[in-house]
Design a protein around this motif. Sequence first.
Motif, PDB file in Angstrom:
ATOM      1  N   ASN A 107       7.328  17.270 -18.176  1.00  0.00           N
ATOM      2  CA  ASN A 107       6.845  17.860 -19.432  1.00  0.00           C
ATOM      3  C   ASN A 107       5.655  18.788 -19.194  1.00  0.00           C
ATOM      4  O   ASN A 107       4.929  19.123 -20.130  1.00  0.00           O
ATOM      5  CB  ASN A 107       6.441  16.763 -20.426  1.00  0.00           C
ATOM      6  CG  ASN A 107       7.642  16.161 -21.136  1.00  0.00           C
ATOM      7  OD1 ASN A 107       8.613  16.862 -21.432  1.00  0.00           O
ATOM      8  ND2 ASN A 107       7.595  14.860 -21.393  1.00  0.00           N
ATOM      9  N   ARG A 112       8.355  24.436 -21.466  1.00  0.00           N
ATOM     10  CA  ARG A 112       8.683  23.234 -22.244  1.00  0.00           C
ATOM     11  C   ARG A 112       7.919  23.283 -23.569  1.00  0.00           C
ATOM     12  O   ARG A 112       6.721  23.011 -23.629  1.00  0.00           O
ATOM     13  CB  ARG A 112       8.307  21.982 -21.465  1.00  0.00           C
ATOM     14  CG  ARG A 112       8.659  20.677 -22.171  1.00  0.00           C
ATOM     15  CD  ARG A 112      10.129  20.378 -22.085  1.00  0.00           C
ATOM     16  NE  ARG A 112      10.496  19.844 -20.775  1.00  0.00           N
ATOM     17  CZ  ARG A 112      11.745  19.664 -20.375  1.00  0.00           C
ATOM     18  NH1 ARG A 112      12.747  20.004 -21.179  1.00  0.00           N
ATOM     19  NH2 ARG A 112      12.017  19.185 -19.181  1.00  0.00           N
ATOM     20  N   LYS A 113       8.611  23.621 -24.623  1.00  0.00           N
ATOM     21  CA  LYS A 113       7.968  23.750 -25.928  1.00  0.00           C
ATOM     22  C   LYS A 113       7.793  22.396 -26.607  1.00  0.00           C
ATOM     23  O   LYS A 113       6.848  22.192 -27.364  1.00  0.00           O
ATOM     24  CB  LYS A 113       8.792  24.684 -26.821  1.00  0.00           C
ATOM     25  CG  LYS A 113       8.889  26.106 -26.269  1.00  0.00           C
ATOM     26  CD  LYS A 113       9.702  26.997 -27.193  1.00  0.00           C
ATOM     27  CE  LYS A 113       9.785  28.410 -26.646  1.00  0.00           C
ATOM     28  NZ  LYS A 113      10.584  29.304 -27.535  1.00  0.00           N
ATOM     29  N   LYS A 114       8.708  21.472 -26.316  1.00  0.00           N
ATOM     30  CA  LYS A 114       8.648  20.151 -26.931  1.00  0.00           C
ATOM     31  C   LYS A 114       8.906  19.101 -25.861  1.00  0.00           C
ATOM     32  O   LYS A 114       9.870  19.206 -25.102  1.00  0.00           O
ATOM     33  CB  LYS A 114       9.691  20.040 -28.046  1.00  0.00           C
ATOM     34  CG  LYS A 114       9.644  18.728 -28.806  1.00  0.00           C
ATOM     35  CD  LYS A 114      10.690  18.717 -29.910  1.00  0.00           C
ATOM     36  CE  LYS A 114      10.661  17.397 -30.667  1.00  0.00           C
ATOM     37  NZ  LYS A 114      11.695  17.361 -31.744  1.00  0.00           N
ATOM     38  N   PRO A 115       8.054  18.072 -25.748  1.00  0.00           N
ATOM     39  CA  PRO A 115       8.245  17.040 -24.727  1.00  0.00           C
ATOM     40  C   PRO A 115       9.599  16.353 -24.875  1.00  0.00           C
ATOM     41  O   PRO A 115      10.105  16.168 -25.983  1.00  0.00           O
ATOM     42  CB  PRO A 115       7.097  16.061 -24.991  1.00  0.00           C
ATOM     43  CG  PRO A 115       6.073  16.857 -25.721  1.00  0.00           C
ATOM     44  CD  PRO A 115       6.836  17.841 -26.552  1.00  0.00           C
TER      45      PRO A 115
END
Length: 214
Positions: A107, A112-115
Amino acid sequence: MASIASPSIYSYCTSQDHNKRISTVPRIALCQPQQPHRQIPRREIILRSSELAIIGAIFSFSGKRPDYLGVQKNTPALALCPSTKNCISTSENVSDITHYTPPWNYNGGRTRKKPVSREMAMEELLQVIKSTKPDKYTPKIVEKKDDYVLVEYESPILGIVDDVEFWFPPGKKSMVEYRSASRIGDFDFDVNRKRIKALRMELEKKGWASEASF
């Protein structure tokens, strides 16, 4: 064809009579003619590769899988490397520049915009393992658990096998430990490092990152 060197025909004596001269035999140097460079035909290269494959089939270079692979019980971690220069591991000390390599964070990448969850990260890792063949080694997943993957990478000619492990340690951090080692030999021409780098570069496209970049 022989060529004749041209040394001095006369040499002076070391006696007191400096006017006295004696003749000597000329030295002859034989020069071996230079052989023209022969370019190896493509067919011969293929035949040589086939011969290596046959040798690899007769004399097994796959080696035996070490019995110490997996997450160690005393201190949860992947195994350390032997003293040979054909292994890298995130379990090694940072000061060991020969064997240490930093872990990954699934992450931690900028893309990576969202975990994602550990389960999703495991799926991403498996996809990259199956689709990436560093140095044309063929991957074979021989063991898979919720937090652990063992992969055998086999070379295309001699059938040399390397063992590569990936482990998702427990905890809140999005960490992935790994170990890549050759079964035989004392050095690997950086095959293990190049393999891990190739995998990491593909994982970075999905949002992974090396802990060394933090």
